[in-house]
Design a protein around this motif. Sequence first.
Motif, PDB file in Angstrom:
ATOM      1  N   ALA A 121     -61.588  41.573 -17.478  1.00 57.84           N
ATOM      2  CA  ALA A 121     -62.011  40.290 -16.905  1.00 57.84           C
ATOM      3  C   ALA A 121     -61.155  39.167 -17.467  1.00 57.84           C
ATOM      4  CB  ALA A 121     -63.483  40.017 -17.212  1.00 57.84           C
ATOM      5  N   MET A 122     -60.594  38.325 -16.590  1.00 57.02           N
ATOM      6  CA  MET A 122     -59.853  37.158 -17.047  1.00 57.02           C
ATOM      7  C   MET A 122     -60.832  36.080 -17.474  1.00 57.02           C
ATOM      8  SD  MET A 122     -57.264  34.531 -15.136  1.00 57.02           S
ATOM      9  CE  MET A 122     -58.541  33.294 -14.970  1.00 57.02           C
ATOM     10  N   LEU A 123     -60.730  35.665 -18.718  1.00 56.71           N
ATOM     11  CA  LEU A 123     -61.648  34.675 -19.270  1.00 56.71           C
ATOM     12  C   LEU A 123     -60.867  33.492 -19.830  1.00 56.71           C
ATOM     13  CD1 LEU A 123     -64.082  37.041 -21.231  1.00 56.71           C
ATOM     14  CD2 LEU A 123     -64.284  36.244 -18.861  1.00 56.71           C
ATOM     15  N   GLU A 124     -61.426  32.314 -19.639  1.00 57.17           N
ATOM     16  CA  GLU A 124     -60.872  31.099 -20.246  1.00 57.17           C
ATOM     17  C   GLU A 124     -61.562  30.925 -21.603  1.00 57.17           C
ATOM     18  OE1 GLU A 124     -58.317  29.655 -19.071  1.00 57.17           O
ATOM     19  OE2 GLU A 124     -58.678  28.539 -17.228  1.00 57.17           O
ATOM     20  N   LEU A 125     -60.895  31.367 -22.655  1.00 58.84           N
ATOM     21  CA  LEU A 125     -61.522  31.362 -23.969  1.00 58.84           C
ATOM     22  C   LEU A 125     -61.584  29.967 -24.575  1.00 58.84           C
ATOM     23  CD1 LEU A 125     -59.913  34.584 -25.472  1.00 58.84           C
ATOM     24  CD2 LEU A 125     -61.915  34.348 -23.992  1.00 58.84           C
ATOM     25  N   GLY A 126     -60.716  29.076 -24.095  1.00 59.09           N
ATOM     26  CA  GLY A 126     -60.694  27.700 -24.578  1.00 59.09           C
ATOM     27  C   GLY A 126     -60.964  26.724 -23.454  1.00 59.09           C
ATOM     28  N   GLY A 127     -60.260  25.580 -23.478  1.00 63.41           N
ATOM     29  CA  GLY A 127     -60.439  24.559 -22.454  1.00 63.41           C
ATOM     30  C   GLY A 127     -60.079  25.079 -21.076  1.00 63.41           C
ATOM     31  N   GLN A 128     -60.714  24.475 -20.039  1.00 58.43           N
ATOM     32  CA  GLN A 128     -60.466  25.029 -18.713  1.00 58.43           C
ATOM     33  C   GLN A 128     -60.627  24.057 -17.556  1.00 58.43           C
ATOM     34  OE1 GLN A 128     -64.057  27.909 -18.871  1.00 58.43           O
ATOM     35  NE2 GLN A 128     -64.105  27.143 -16.778  1.00 58.43           N
ATOM     36  N   TRP A 129     -61.335  22.933 -17.723  1.00 63.28           N
ATOM     37  CA  TRP A 129     -61.682  22.109 -16.576  1.00 63.28           C
ATOM     38  C   TRP A 129     -60.765  20.901 -16.419  1.00 63.28           C
ATOM     39  CZ3 TRP A 129     -66.382  24.058 -18.990  1.00 63.28           C
ATOM     40  CH2 TRP A 129     -67.084  24.963 -18.177  1.00 63.28           C
ATOM     41  N   GLY A 165     -55.605  30.943 -12.088  1.00 65.54           N
ATOM     42  CA  GLY A 165     -54.826  31.718 -13.052  1.00 65.54           C
ATOM     43  C   GLY A 165     -54.998  31.283 -14.486  1.00 65.54           C
ATOM     44  N   GLY A 166     -55.723  30.169 -14.713  1.00 65.90           N
ATOM     45  CA  GLY A 166     -56.021  29.753 -16.074  1.00 65.90           C
ATOM     46  C   GLY A 166     -55.236  28.543 -16.542  1.00 65.90           C
ATOM     47  N   LEU A 167     -55.902  27.704 -17.347  1.00 64.71           N
ATOM     48  CA  LEU A 167     -55.296  26.456 -17.804  1.00 64.71           C
ATOM     49  C   LEU A 167     -54.212  26.676 -18.864  1.00 64.71           C
ATOM     50  CD1 LEU A 167     -55.410  23.434 -17.318  1.00 64.71           C
ATOM     51  CD2 LEU A 167     -57.222  23.264 -19.026  1.00 64.71           C
ATOM     52  N   GLN A 168     -54.213  27.832 -19.518  1.00 61.67           N
ATOM     53  CA  GLN A 168     -53.165  28.077 -20.511  1.00 61.67           C
ATOM     54  C   GLN A 168     -51.777  28.119 -19.874  1.00 61.67           C
ATOM     55  OE1 GLN A 168     -53.415  31.707 -22.806  1.00 61.67           O
ATOM     56  NE2 GLN A 168     -51.843  31.061 -24.237  1.00 61.67           N
ATOM     57  N   GLN A 169     -51.721  28.271 -18.550  1.00 61.74           N
ATOM     58  CA  GLN A 169     -50.426  28.236 -17.889  1.00 61.74           C
ATOM     59  C   GLN A 169     -49.705  26.907 -18.115  1.00 61.74           C
ATOM     60  OE1 GLN A 169     -50.535  30.432 -13.751  1.00 61.74           O
ATOM     61  NE2 GLN A 169     -52.500  29.438 -14.149  1.00 61.74           N
ATOM     62  N   VAL A 170     -50.449  25.827 -18.338  1.00 63.90           N
ATOM     63  CA  VAL A 170     -49.808  24.525 -18.577  1.00 63.90           C
ATOM     64  C   VAL A 170     -48.909  24.595 -19.801  1.00 63.90           C
ATOM     65  CG1 VAL A 170     -50.228  22.128 -19.232  1.00 63.90           C
ATOM     66  CG2 VAL A 170     -51.481  23.130 -17.320  1.00 63.90           C
ATOM     67  N   PRO A 171     -49.416  24.940 -21.000  1.00 65.06           N
ATOM     68  CA  PRO A 171     -48.497  25.053 -22.133  1.00 65.06           C
ATOM     69  C   PRO A 171     -47.492  26.185 -21.984  1.00 65.06           C
ATOM     70  CG  PRO A 171     -50.710  25.759 -22.751  1.00 65.06           C
ATOM     71  CD  PRO A 171     -50.821  25.100 -21.417  1.00 65.06           C
ATOM     72  N   GLY A 221     -50.234  27.242 -26.769  1.00 66.62           N
ATOM     73  CA  GLY A 221     -51.451  26.796 -26.099  1.00 66.62           C
ATOM     74  C   GLY A 221     -52.494  26.167 -26.989  1.00 66.62           C
ATOM     75  N   GLY A 222     -52.489  26.475 -28.283  1.00 63.33           N
ATOM     76  CA  GLY A 222     -53.503  25.901 -29.146  1.00 63.33           C
ATOM     77  C   GLY A 222     -54.898  26.256 -28.693  1.00 63.33           C
ATOM     78  N   ARG A 223     -55.688  25.233 -28.353  1.00 64.88           N
ATOM     79  CA  ARG A 223     -57.071  25.442 -27.926  1.00 64.88           C
ATOM     80  C   ARG A 223     -57.188  25.774 -26.442  1.00 64.88           C
ATOM     81  NH1 ARG A 223     -59.190  20.224 -31.131  1.00 64.88           N
ATOM     82  NH2 ARG A 223     -56.950  19.953 -31.439  1.00 64.88           N
ATOM     83  N   LEU A 224     -56.056  26.016 -25.797  1.00 59.06           N
ATOM     84  CA  LEU A 224     -56.040  26.592 -24.447  1.00 59.06           C
ATOM     85  C   LEU A 224     -55.650  28.054 -24.584  1.00 59.06           C
ATOM     86  CD1 LEU A 224     -54.233  23.862 -22.320  1.00 59.06           C
ATOM     87  CD2 LEU A 224     -56.678  24.203 -22.676  1.00 59.06           C
ATOM     88  N   TRP A 225     -56.502  28.922 -24.071  1.00 61.01           N
ATOM     89  CA  TRP A 225     -56.246  30.356 -24.252  1.00 61.01           C
ATOM     90  C   TRP A 225     -56.917  31.123 -23.113  1.00 61.01           C
ATOM     91  CZ3 TRP A 225     -58.003  33.530 -29.164  1.00 61.01           C
ATOM     92  CH2 TRP A 225     -57.381  34.777 -29.136  1.00 61.01           C
ATOM     93  N   THR A 226     -56.118  31.663 -22.234  1.00 60.10           N
ATOM     94  CA  THR A 226     -56.596  32.497 -21.141  1.00 60.10           C
ATOM     95  C   THR A 226     -56.244  33.939 -21.457  1.00 60.10           C
ATOM     96  OG1 THR A 226     -56.118  30.682 -19.592  1.00 60.10           O
ATOM     97  CG2 THR A 226     -56.553  32.851 -18.643  1.00 60.10           C
ATOM     98  N   ASP A 227     -57.219  34.832 -21.450  1.00 58.03           N
ATOM     99  CA  ASP A 227     -56.937  36.222 -21.831  1.00 58.03           C
ATOM    100  C   ASP A 227     -57.774  37.159 -20.961  1.00 58.03           C
ATOM    101  OD1 ASP A 227     -55.806  38.316 -23.167  1.00 58.03           O
ATOM    102  OD2 ASP A 227     -56.451  37.687 -25.164  1.00 58.03           O
ATOM    103  N   VAL A 228     -57.410  38.424 -20.997  1.00 59.18           N
ATOM    104  CA  VAL A 228     -58.140  39.446 -20.263  1.00 59.18           C
ATOM    105  C   VAL A 228     -58.956  40.263 -21.262  1.00 59.18           C
ATOM    106  CG1 VAL A 228     -57.979  41.478 -18.784  1.00 59.18           C
ATOM    107  CG2 VAL A 228     -56.424  39.546 -18.422  1.00 59.18           C
TER     108      VAL A 228
END
Length: 484
Positions: free
Chosen positions: A52-60, A212-218, A41-48
């Motif tokens: 709380a589920m947070l988008e720690l990196g890119g998201q939009w 569910g978060g953008l990290q799902q893409v990678p 994911g690199g700079r895409l990182w979705t974590d709990v």
Amino acid sequence: MDEITRDVVVIGAGAAGLTAANDLRKAGLSVAVLEARDRVGGRLWTDVIEGAMLELGGQWVSPDQQALIDTVADLGLSTYSRYRDGESVYVGADGEAKRFTGEMFPVAASTEQTIDEITARLDAMVAEIDPDKPWEHPRAAEWDKVSWDAWLRQQTDDDEAVRNLAFATGSAMLTKPTHTFSLLQSLLMAASAGSYSHLVDADFILDKRVAGGLQQVPELLAERLGDDVYLNQPVRRIVWGADSATPDRPADTGQRVADLQALTARVEAAASSSDGVTVIADGVTVRARFAILALAPVLYSRISFEPPLPRLQHQMHQHISMGFVIKVHAVYETPFWREQGLSGTAFSPYELCHEAYDNTNHGDERGTLVGFVSDQNADDLFRLSAEERKERILESLSRYYGPAAKTPVVYYESDWGTEEWTRGAYAASFDLGGLHRYGADQRQPMGAIHLACSDMAGAGYQHVDGAIRQGHRAADEILERTRG
């Protein structure tokens, strides 16, 4: 240490690298993806975090990001709109929070007119720029020699207008002080989104999120590659190209001069060679016909290249640096601002948190605000203790939303500056004069080594969309060479 052979080795399992690897696999080439982190994911990182589920990196996802939109659809993911019903909040120089609707901040009529006039001027300039080749504009050299701040202050002496105009490409995007990058770099940032007006329109640039978060893409792209993705494998060395013969040394030539001549000859030979690469990571060595460096250019120096990269690359990378922003996540029992008729959208060029949004997850009863502190403000905050930093950030949020903002149930700061394999946020950009001087060379292959990263994108620059576009481009380059 394991040794494997592939057609292509990709270094970096972010959106760019995984897109390229999937394209190459579909075309029948064998691949291996080496990732330094323990996740993709690199700079895409979705974590709990604390439940709380947070988008720690890119998201939009914005409407112009067609490459990302196509990938999201291909992966079967769904999106939802960012919450934006109600009034926004603006804090001006007087410190007063003012509610407003529409795109224009509640400023004095003269300031509003100035902002409108300069925005129209910028839109006209951006319309002349090809985001993939901004350095080819007839005035590129001129525009790259003046800082973004200096150019704006040449247009008006209205300080509030300057601060609000500078915000979109300064604090909000490049995340550097506006005197440190050029007008041309700012125009590229705007051109990458289609116009300067798009860039300042939060309802456009921050349009949708992935459920569910953008990290799902990678993550889903990596699933398609299976065991060909290797985690916890930081690359230490890359041996590339063929050794060249040591040039004859005249009798009066010293050994050091001869060694330098030999090294220069090796670099030149490697840069024009297609003899392949050997990539050595901590637990695996990959021999391949081609390599793709799918990581931010500021990290190339973490790898030892044998022979070294060409001198142009070394010079170029001294003029590229990451910005820096703290992404602040504050989760509350309910989205209390909605009860006050607020959308959650807030701006101020005078506040520590220069912008904030309703970032509540789809279907979540709790409310989440996301705020941003960038450039020198972020530097200054990290000179404080964690507790004092939190107190100041929440105090800034409370100026938009009231005292309830000071008591989140979950609080977290995404600090990408401490990430070993990132070193800043959101992305890298050139210093004054660097884009015109080196931009045309930043994506050029070196021998068997190709490059892909959102930091070097035109359309989608600094965004996931740009990373995907660059992944497709690098794969196409390699496929063209294999057909030739």
